[in-house]
Design a protein around this motif. Structure first.
Motif, PDB file in Angstrom:
ATOM      1  N   ARG A 756      29.847  42.811  28.368  1.00  0.00           N
ATOM      2  CA  ARG A 756      29.474  43.382  29.663  1.00  0.00           C
ATOM      3  C   ARG A 756      29.720  44.884  29.618  1.00  0.00           C
ATOM      4  NH1 ARG A 756      27.416  39.204  29.871  1.00  0.00           N
ATOM      5  NH2 ARG A 756      27.550  37.581  31.460  1.00  0.00           N
ATOM      6  N   PHE A 757      28.798  45.634  30.169  1.00  0.00           N
ATOM      7  CA  PHE A 757      28.882  47.098  30.152  1.00  0.00           C
ATOM      8  C   PHE A 757      29.794  47.555  31.288  1.00  0.00           C
ATOM      9  CE2 PHE A 757      26.417  51.292  30.643  1.00  0.00           C
ATOM     10  CZ  PHE A 757      27.284  51.932  29.770  1.00  0.00           C
ATOM     11  N   ARG A 758      30.918  48.179  30.940  1.00  0.00           N
ATOM     12  CA  ARG A 758      31.908  48.629  31.920  1.00  0.00           C
ATOM     13  C   ARG A 758      32.344  50.043  31.548  1.00  0.00           C
ATOM     14  NH1 ARG A 758      36.409  45.502  30.579  1.00  0.00           N
ATOM     15  NH2 ARG A 758      35.436  44.696  28.702  1.00  0.00           N
ATOM     16  N   PRO A 759      31.504  51.049  31.750  1.00  0.00           N
ATOM     17  CA  PRO A 759      31.839  52.388  31.255  1.00  0.00           C
ATOM     18  C   PRO A 759      33.005  53.029  32.009  1.00  0.00           C
ATOM     19  CG  PRO A 759      29.825  52.438  32.568  1.00  0.00           C
ATOM     20  CD  PRO A 759      30.183  51.006  32.396  1.00  0.00           C
ATOM     21  N   HIS A 760      33.948  53.545  31.231  1.00  0.00           N
ATOM     22  CA  HIS A 760      35.105  54.260  31.764  1.00  0.00           C
ATOM     23  C   HIS A 760      35.253  55.582  31.020  1.00  0.00           C
ATOM     24  CE1 HIS A 760      37.231  51.139  34.270  1.00  0.00           C
ATOM     25  NE2 HIS A 760      36.379  50.365  33.608  1.00  0.00           N
ATOM     26  N   GLN A 761      35.933  56.498  31.636  1.00  0.00           N
ATOM     27  CA  GLN A 761      36.210  57.785  31.008  1.00  0.00           C
ATOM     28  C   GLN A 761      36.927  57.567  29.684  1.00  0.00           C
ATOM     29  OE1 GLN A 761      38.120  60.625  33.616  1.00  0.00           O
ATOM     30  NE2 GLN A 761      39.173  61.583  31.883  1.00  0.00           N
ATOM     31  N   ASP A 762      36.384  58.200  28.644  1.00  0.00           N
ATOM     32  CA  ASP A 762      36.932  58.094  27.290  1.00  0.00           C
ATOM     33  C   ASP A 762      36.971  56.663  26.779  1.00  0.00           C
ATOM     34  OD1 ASP A 762      37.387  60.859  27.280  1.00  0.00           O
ATOM     35  OD2 ASP A 762      39.342  60.604  28.238  1.00  0.00           O
ATOM     36  N   GLY A 763      36.218  55.781  27.400  1.00  0.00           N
ATOM     37  CA  GLY A 763      36.222  54.388  26.969  1.00  0.00           C
ATOM     38  C   GLY A 763      37.537  53.680  27.216  1.00  0.00           C
ATOM     39  N   ASP A 764      38.339  54.204  28.127  1.00  0.00           N
ATOM     40  CA  ASP A 764      39.668  53.670  28.407  1.00  0.00           C
ATOM     41  C   ASP A 764      39.642  52.943  29.745  1.00  0.00           C
ATOM     42  OD1 ASP A 764      42.308  53.131  28.954  1.00  0.00           O
ATOM     43  OD2 ASP A 764      43.036  55.138  28.430  1.00  0.00           O
ATOM     44  N   PRO A 765      39.857  51.627  29.768  1.00  0.00           N
ATOM     45  CA  PRO A 765      39.755  50.884  31.035  1.00  0.00           C
ATOM     46  C   PRO A 765      40.810  51.285  32.053  1.00  0.00           C
ATOM     47  CG  PRO A 765      40.648  49.495  29.281  1.00  0.00           C
ATOM     48  CD  PRO A 765      40.179  50.761  28.630  1.00  0.00           C
ATOM     49  N   GLU A 766      41.858  52.004  31.607  1.00  0.00           N
ATOM     50  CA  GLU A 766      42.875  52.468  32.544  1.00  0.00           C
ATOM     51  C   GLU A 766      42.470  53.769  33.238  1.00  0.00           C
ATOM     52  OE1 GLU A 766      45.503  50.669  33.319  1.00  0.00           O
ATOM     53  OE2 GLU A 766      44.762  49.142  31.931  1.00  0.00           O
ATOM     54  N   LYS A 767      41.413  54.406  32.741  1.00  0.00           N
ATOM     55  CA  LYS A 767      40.946  55.654  33.331  1.00  0.00           C
ATOM     56  C   LYS A 767      39.788  55.373  34.290  1.00  0.00           C
ATOM     57  CE  LYS A 767      42.390  58.712  29.579  1.00  0.00           C
ATOM     58  NZ  LYS A 767      41.959  59.729  28.587  1.00  0.00           N
ATOM     59  N   PRO A 768      39.394  56.365  35.094  1.00  0.00           N
ATOM     60  CA  PRO A 768      38.346  56.128  36.095  1.00  0.00           C
ATOM     61  C   PRO A 768      37.030  55.686  35.472  1.00  0.00           C
ATOM     62  CG  PRO A 768      39.486  58.197  36.526  1.00  0.00           C
ATOM     63  CD  PRO A 768      39.957  57.722  35.185  1.00  0.00           C
ATOM     64  N   ARG A 769      36.263  55.002  36.284  1.00  0.00           N
ATOM     65  CA  ARG A 769      34.919  54.608  35.865  1.00  0.00           C
ATOM     66  C   ARG A 769      34.020  55.836  35.765  1.00  0.00           C
ATOM     67  NH1 ARG A 769      33.977  49.268  36.176  1.00  0.00           N
ATOM     68  NH2 ARG A 769      35.586  48.033  37.208  1.00  0.00           N
ATOM     69  N   VAL A 770      33.057  55.764  34.853  1.00  0.00           N
ATOM     70  CA  VAL A 770      32.021  56.795  34.732  1.00  0.00           C
ATOM     71  C   VAL A 770      30.683  56.093  34.912  1.00  0.00           C
ATOM     72  CG1 VAL A 770      30.949  58.524  33.259  1.00  0.00           C
ATOM     73  CG2 VAL A 770      33.429  58.163  33.144  1.00  0.00           C
ATOM     74  N   ALA A 771      30.024  56.365  36.010  1.00  0.00           N
ATOM     75  CA  ALA A 771      28.774  55.660  36.298  1.00  0.00           C
ATOM     76  C   ALA A 771      27.716  55.984  35.253  1.00  0.00           C
ATOM     77  CB  ALA A 771      28.267  56.043  37.691  1.00  0.00           C
ATOM     78  N   ALA A 772      27.095  54.946  34.751  1.00  0.00           N
ATOM     79  CA  ALA A 772      25.951  55.124  33.851  1.00  0.00           C
ATOM     80  C   ALA A 772      24.736  55.486  34.697  1.00  0.00           C
ATOM     81  CB  ALA A 772      25.695  53.840  33.068  1.00  0.00           C
ATOM     82  N   LEU A 773      24.064  56.561  34.328  1.00  0.00           N
ATOM     83  CA  LEU A 773      22.941  57.061  35.127  1.00  0.00           C
ATOM     84  C   LEU A 773      21.623  56.779  34.421  1.00  0.00           C
ATOM     85  CD1 LEU A 773      21.825  58.633  37.530  1.00  0.00           C
ATOM     86  CD2 LEU A 773      22.198  60.742  36.232  1.00  0.00           C
TER      87      LEU A 773
END
Length: 1383
Positions: A756-773
């Protein structure tokens, strides 16, 4: 700072900056720090040979002394009579002069041209298929003629260059089994600054079952190993563009016409429109048998308008009852000279023009003898349409072996002209092009050969073949559906030599043709590889690793990898390929640009192992992407089931879930950039983003800094997808990363549903989400989904979806128990259900029916009953905002709705799905549809079907602000004031809503019934998801602050979990769960931390003695068990705040665990005892709002048109042209410009003049010519239209003498049109020195109107002669530049 030569220009190949100037003679610097150093010198002599002077020679330039000599030589030539100076001071001067004058080139040397290196020696290896050539140190060869050898190895500084001529007259073909370039070896054909002008072909020959196979590379290849250089640069050509005028089947707007019949006695007549080649009338007059038929023919010809084309052919015989008056009419109106003497059974044919005289008439007669006419009486004439297309009309009559034949043809001749968006003056006669399908079937793509066309502009070409299918060249209903047109021919060709049919072990059970083509493989640590404007034909093999172009485990190939000149492929034409187009394997930072991939097997543009990053695909076109055999995801149904060698045991693959994913763009890692690409037809998907759980293939075992499914998306801008079956764009799934085993028998790398695609800052799930545009996607004519998007956060904006089975499906991963807090949004987008692109039957289009707002015949995405939807909700949460829906009209066969839900949905749907600021066009009959039992929906009884819901935030869907819309039979969400919308199968309610997630253990196939106390007669029965699993799952949507009871169709579960989903702080419901009366309970509360599965803040529930006591203590941890009814009551009340899109609180997921102890095996259904005891009168906690009045302000997308060239401004123009009956009702003729209406209510002509160079549009003139003033129009059109103007003309009422034809020719028509006795006339023209493709003339027969016509006119084009104060901003080029900087 780079060193420059004496002319002030940088040399083509720059000196490396890393201090290492020791290279072999063929070395071309490509890296700042080569990852693999060049081989050491073998001797003192060779070291000297590779000195600094040799470095300069390797750059194919001349020293400053040599350049001075060249200038001197030119000066001497200009002053032939001057004294020749002999005072030369250097011996090297003479040597250099001799070298220059001795070059065998036919033109002045150019230091940028590799074939003009003075160190090169001409090389002619001849025709010897046994010769194994090794080009090594000291070998610097210029190939000047055709050659055949066994193999070529270029190594140790060896250099091979193809010779060229200034006029491009050379034609060199090199045949070989393979070419291997390594260790300082180099192969050059042209250079970036000195494009190859002649024709160069490398033909790779050999069979798969003959000869030795080279390590790594195999057979039939060009291979580049460490230290190798491959530089191929053909003549620059426009790679692909778009049609800007529709290319009709047969090349004619109304199609070609062919008719043949035997014994059609009398005179067979066809009347053809001289302006469009349309067949207007088909008649037969039996003038042999009946004099009345002769009189009817006489009247028929008398009534024809002047200028009409008439074709006549005798069938059997026509003269017995042919009256003299009719003969005279044929003579007078058609100019016939042979009709007077026509005899019994004579074959006669005529093509003439009404009132055109004898010069316009062509006719032929043949005598009837011995049951034969000895051939055809053939009449033919040639004409032009008002669009400039040449066509012929043919009539013939013949007797053959006692049988009479007659027939007609109307067809385009001398080629068909294509009108294109971009300058294609680089395309040449003889070139092959491909035009993409613009329908549901990718097999409507067609190949054409270009003809000489001296009359063509630089935006036009003429093709030899007659089109079989319709290819749109218009923006339809605001969506750019213009067909892509790609060049297939380049002057550098790499091709595989093929056998006539499939043989040996080449998957001949699936292919009846040879698939063992050539291939190009580039390996790590190459010195320099750049390929531009090269044609690759018959390349690729149905074997892993053998692709037309394959970057194999190359690592970083840009500045990050030490390459000063970043690696690229540009302008390639890859066609009729047998395995992919370009494979990027373990390679990062590659630029793939302006490349066409046509008619290929397997994924076309292919990122392989899930580790490839920072690659940029810019303005590439892929079409006709067909299944292949290499990977499970390449395979179609039959391949998937048949190929079972790599599965475990007797497992039979499931095609829909294991295979069937072949895609034009297969993107195995999100950190790549897609800009301006077109996926114009694939068996399954156009663009597929998938997410590897771990690296696969030869990259297995590598450790990634971040998982692909957590990595932010690279740039996605202005891509188009159409004519694919499964989806235009697909964002979902991964591949299986383990070998087949007993635990999982599926094949390695088959499709897998775990990622499942779950993009986060730096690929780190503990960091904020980064919306895929996803910015600017155009998806049309995809059979299933225009786009299927799963994961979050994901934003789709500025996009258009038209004529898809389903426009856009959001399958969010933000629903329990999946990814916490993610969401999806679509905004500023357009959805069109069934457009004016009606399609064209054929090319494997399977489904045809009626549809659209006019119920015309059209091709369909699935069968005629498939429920077309614009936006489809799966689970959520989703946000649909500022979008427009147009043309969703159900038919008797199918439901067609703007908004719908995933059919047969066993999962849940969240009430946090919300919609706002949407606009529905006048031709949307179903805003929403919740499904009904029947085809495709089946019984509509799965859990997700029943719980379908969304929040209409502003009332733009329903007219009721802050309302929720659910299925009409869902009484868990209702109250007495709810509004039923029967047509939608929906109910509109006010209130507050959430979900309860119920999980029961060790209860397979257990059905749960939930009933609201206010509606006990309307319980909801939930089957649960995955009933055979260890635990069952149910997730009903409930209205808050209400009471519910839960019952089972079997023994009550001993362990049950209840999760509060989408509860805000202090939200509550009361639930009563049914258990046997002798049950004892342990009830606990806790916060579940989903990321690690831990529990916190656990509390025990304590029993109370009455329901009244429980109600008083609802905020405490209490439960009440009513043993008389068997109901365990407790309150589910949220204690903590919920943030954003999270379905759980900020402290964790609030969970209640119920452990029940009982020996009873009875069915636990307490409905009969619970009601009416716990019945409550229905009530609304939140009043229904009043229905909104007036139109929604600010709703819908602000964009009117969505095109693939967003830097161009398009002016929307509509014409409404009424019929005579509509005029009598008072309807006006209207020209609408950018939404501003200009009506004409009297009989006459409305003329609007618009400045073509102004944005926004500027109306410079509006004139109305009354019926009596029409005669003044011609002079006005000729003298009063300013240059650089758009001319818009519309008539109202019938104007018989409309004599403006000649004045329309300078405004865009190819010839004067027949405007006599028309019902309506509409014209779009341009005043200026340029003839745009959008100029058009529409006419209708007397008393008929033209209905609604729409055109999008480009403004401020350079071709108009517009003068710009500022430059056009190109967002795509800015992003391309941004990607190169990021590298």
């Amino acid at each position: 700072m780079h060193a420059t030569n004496s002319r002030g220009h940088s040399p083509a190949f720059l000196q490396p900056q890393n201090g290492n100037s020791h290279h072999s003679s063929g070395y071309v610097p490509g890296k700042v720090v080569p990852l693999r150093p060049p081989p050491p010198p073998k001797s003192q002599a060779s070291a000297k040979f590779t000195s600094i002077r040799q470095e300069a020679q390797a750059s194919f330039g001349f020293s400053s002394e040599e350049q001075q000599v060249e200038r001197e030589r030119r000066k001497q030539k200009r002053h032939k009579n001057t004294f020749i100076c002999f005072a030369i001071t250097s011996f090297s001067f003479f040597v250099a002069l001799a070298v220059i004058l001795g070059i065998s080139s036919k033109y002045a040397p150019d230091e940028n041209c590799p074939d003009q290196n003075p160190r090169l020696r001409n090389w002619d290896p001849g025709q010897d298929s046994a010769k194994q050539v090794v080009i090594k140190e000291g070998d610097m060869f210029r190939l000047t003629s055709d050659a055949t050898v066994n193999s070529i190895v270029i190594q140790d500084g060896g250099l091979l260059v193809f010779g060229d001529d200034k006029d491009g007259s050379r034609n060199i073909t090199l045949r070989t089994h393979y070419i291997l370039i390594k260790d300082g070896g180099a192969l050059h054909i042209g250079a970036e600054k000195c494009r190859y002008k002649s024709k160069a072909t490398i033909a790779l020959y050999g069979k798969s079952d003959e000869g030795e196979s080279m390590p790594t590379f195999g057979k039939k290849f060009i291979g580049v190993e460490a230290g190798g250089t491959l530089e191929l640069h053909g003549t620059q050509k426009a790679s692909w563009t778009l049609l800007v005028r529709t290319l009709n089947s047969s090349g004619l707007t109304f199609g070609s016409y062919a008719f043949k019949k035997d014994f059609s006695r009398g005179l067979n007549v066809r009347v053809i429109d001289q302006d469009t080649a349309k067949i207007l009338e088909i008649e037969r007059f039996d003038t042999h048998e009946f004099q009345n038929e002769s009189r009817r023919l006489q009247k028929f010809l008398r009534d024809q308008d002047p200028g009409r084309i008439v074709a006549i052919a005798v069938g059997d015989s026509a003269v017995k009852s042919l009256l003299q008056g009719t003969i005279q009419m044929i003579q007078d109106r058609l100019g016939s000279k042979l009709i007077q003497g026509l005899g019994y059974r004579q074959a006669w044919a005529l093509v003439g023009v009404i009132d055109g005289g004898s010069t316009s008439c062509n006719e032929s007669v043949r005598n009837y003898e011995n049951h034969s006419s000895g051939g055809k009486a053939l009449a033919q004439r040639e004409f032009y349409t008002v669009d400039g297309q040449k066509f012929s009309v043919t009539a013939y009559s013949e007797w053959k072996e006692g049988i009479s034949f007659s027939g007609f043809w109307v067809e385009a001749i001398d080629g068909v002209k294509l009108h294109l968006l971009d300058d294609v003056s680089s395309w040449e006669p003889g070139d092959q092009i491909v035009v993409a399908s613009t329908d549901y079937s990718m097999y409507q793509a067609e190949e054409f050969t270009l003809l000489p066309c001296p009359e063509c502009s630089r935006f036009q070409v003429k093709v030899k073949e007659t089109p079989q299918f319709l290819h749109m060249g218009e923006i339809i209903d605001g969506v750019d559906m213009r067909a892509e047109v790609g060049i297939l021919t380049q002057n550098i060709v790499i091709r595989g030599e093929m056998e006539d049919s499939c043989y040996a072990e080449n998957q001949c059970q699936f292919f009846d043709y040879d698939t063992f083509g050539g291939h190009v493989m580039i390996k790590k640590n190459f010195t320099s590889v750049h390929l531009s404007h090269v044609e690759l034909k018959h390349m690729g093999q149905q074997h892993l690793g053998r692709y037309p172009v394959h970057f194999h485990l190359c690592g970083d190939v840009d500045y990050k990898g030490g390459y000063r000149h970043a690696t690229f492929v540009d302008g390639l034409s890859i066609h009729h390929s047998f395995s992919r187009c370009i494979t990027v394997h373990g390679t990062n930072g590659l630029l793939i640009k302006d490349t066409v991939g046509f008619d290929t097997l397997g994924h076309c543009f292919f990122l392989e192992d899930g580790i490839e990053q920072r690659n940029t695909l810019f303005h590439n076109l892929g079409l006709l992407t067909k299944p292949g055999t290499l990977l499970p995801t390449d395979r179609n149904n039959s391949m998937c089931i048949t190929m079972r060698e790599k599965v475990f045991g007797n497992y039979i693959p499931v095609p829909a879930t294991d295979c069937m994913a072949v895609s034009t763009f297969w993107i195995a890692h999100p950190n790549n950039n897609l800009i301006n690409n077109a996926a114009a037809g694939s068996q399954d998907a156009g663009i597929w983003y998938l997410f590897h759980k771990e690296p696969t293939g030869e990259s297995s075992g590598l450790q990634l800094l971040a998982k692909p499914e957590l990595t932010p998306l690279g740039i996605f801008y202005n891509n188009r997808v159409h004519s694919s079956f499964k989806a235009g764009l697909f964002i979902d799934k991964g591949v299986k990363t383990t070998n087949a085993s007993a635990a999982d028998p599926r094949e390695y790398l088959c499709l897998d549903n775990s990622a499942r695609f779950r993009p986060h800052q730096d690929g780190d799930p503990e960091k904020p989400r980064v919306a895929a545009l996803i910015d600017r996607l155009i998806a049309f004519k995809n059979n299933d989904n225009g786009a299927w998007v799963r994961g979050g956060d994901i934003v789709v904006q500025n996009s258009a979806f038209a004529d898809n089975g389903i426009g856009l499906t959001f399958a969010s991963d933000g629903s329990f128990p999946s990814d916490e807090g993610s969401s999806q949004e679509v905004s500023e987008s357009l959805f069109v259900g069934e457009s004016r692109n009606y399609g064209f039957q054929g090319g494997q289009n399977k489904y045809v029916g009626t549809g659209g707002i006019d119920l015309k015949p059209r091709t369909l995405p699935r069968n005629r009953t498939f429920p077309i939807r614009g936006f489809q909700i799966y689970d959520g949460p989703i946000h649909l905002t500022r979008c427009t829906f147009q043309k969703y009209v159900p038919t008797l066969d199918r439901y067609t709705s703007a908004i719908g839900f995933l059919m047969k949905n066993s999962w849940q749907i969240t009430p946090r799905n919300n919609i706002s600021f949407v606009k529905f066009g006048p031709h949307v009959s179903l805003n929403v549809f919740f499904g009904k039992p029947g085809p495709w929906f089946e019984d509509c009884e799965l859990d997700g079907d029943k719980n379908s819901i969304f929040h209409d935030i502003d009332g733009s869907v329903t007219g009721y602000k802050d309302a929720y819309v659910g299925r009409m039979d869902n009484y868990l969400i209702r109250h007495p004031s709810c509004i039923n919308v029967t047509k939608w199968n929906a109910v509109v309610c006010s209130g507050s809503y959430a979900q309860v997630y119920v999980q029961t253990w060790s209860t397979p196939n257990l059905t749960m019934t939930i009933t609201r106390d206010e509606y006990p007669d309307y319980p909801m029965v939930l089957r649960g998801i995955n009933q055979k699993a260890a635990f069952s799952q149910y997730q009903p949507v409930i209205m808050l602050e209400k009471g519910y009871t839960i019952h089972w169709n079997g023994p009550a579960p001993k362990i049950a979990f209840l999760y509060l989903i989408n509860f805000n702080k202090n939200d509550w419901i009361r639930v009563g769960l049914c258990y046997p009366s002798n049950t004892s309970f342990q009830v606990t509360f806790g916060f579940l931390q989903r990321h690690n599965g831990s529990l916190s803040k656990m509390e025990e529930y304590e029993p109370v003695h009455s329901l009244e006591e429980l109600q008083k203590k609802q905020s405490e941890r209490k439960f009440y068990f009513d043993s008389s009814t068997g109901l365990l009551f407790l309150y589910l009340k949220a204690k903590s705040h919920r943030d954003g899109h999270s379905y759980c609180s900020s402290q964790g997921c609030e969970r209640v665990k119920i452990q029940a102890a009982t020996d009873s095996k009875d069915i636990s259904n307490c409905m009969a005892k619970a009601y009416p005891r716990y019945y409550r009168k229905p009530s609304a906690l939140k009043s229904m709002p009043s229905m909104l009045k007036g139109l929604c302000q600010g709703c819908g997308t602000r964009q009117v048109v969505f095109t693939s060239d967003p830097h161009i401004s398009y002016l929307p123009v509509q014409f409404r042209s009424p019929s005579q009956a509509e005029i009598q009702r008072g309807d006006a003729s209207v020209i609408s410009i950018n939404g501003t209406d200009f009506p004409l209510r009297s009989v006459g002509v409305l003329l609007l003049i618009v400045d073509a160079c102004s944005v926004p549009f500027r109306l410079t003139e509006k004139k109305i010519f009354s019926f009596t003033d029409v005669s003044r129009m011609e002079e006005y059109l000729k003298t009063s239209i300013p240059p650089r103007s758009v001319v818009l003309l519309s008539t109202r009422g019938q104007i018989k003498q409309f004599n403006i034809s000649d004045s329309l020719v300078p405004l865009g028509l190819a010839k004067p049109a027949n405007l006599y006795n028309k019902g309506s006339t509409i014209f779009l023209g341009f005043s200026g020195n340029f003839k745009p493709s959008w100029t058009k003339l529409y006419t209708s027969p007397a008393r008929q109107g033209l209905g609604l016509l729409e055109q999008f006119i480009p403004l401020q084009l350079d071709e108009y002669g517009c003068h710009r104060a500022d430059t056009i901003r190109r967002r795509d080029l800015e992003l391309l530049k941004q990607t190169s900087k990021a590298h």
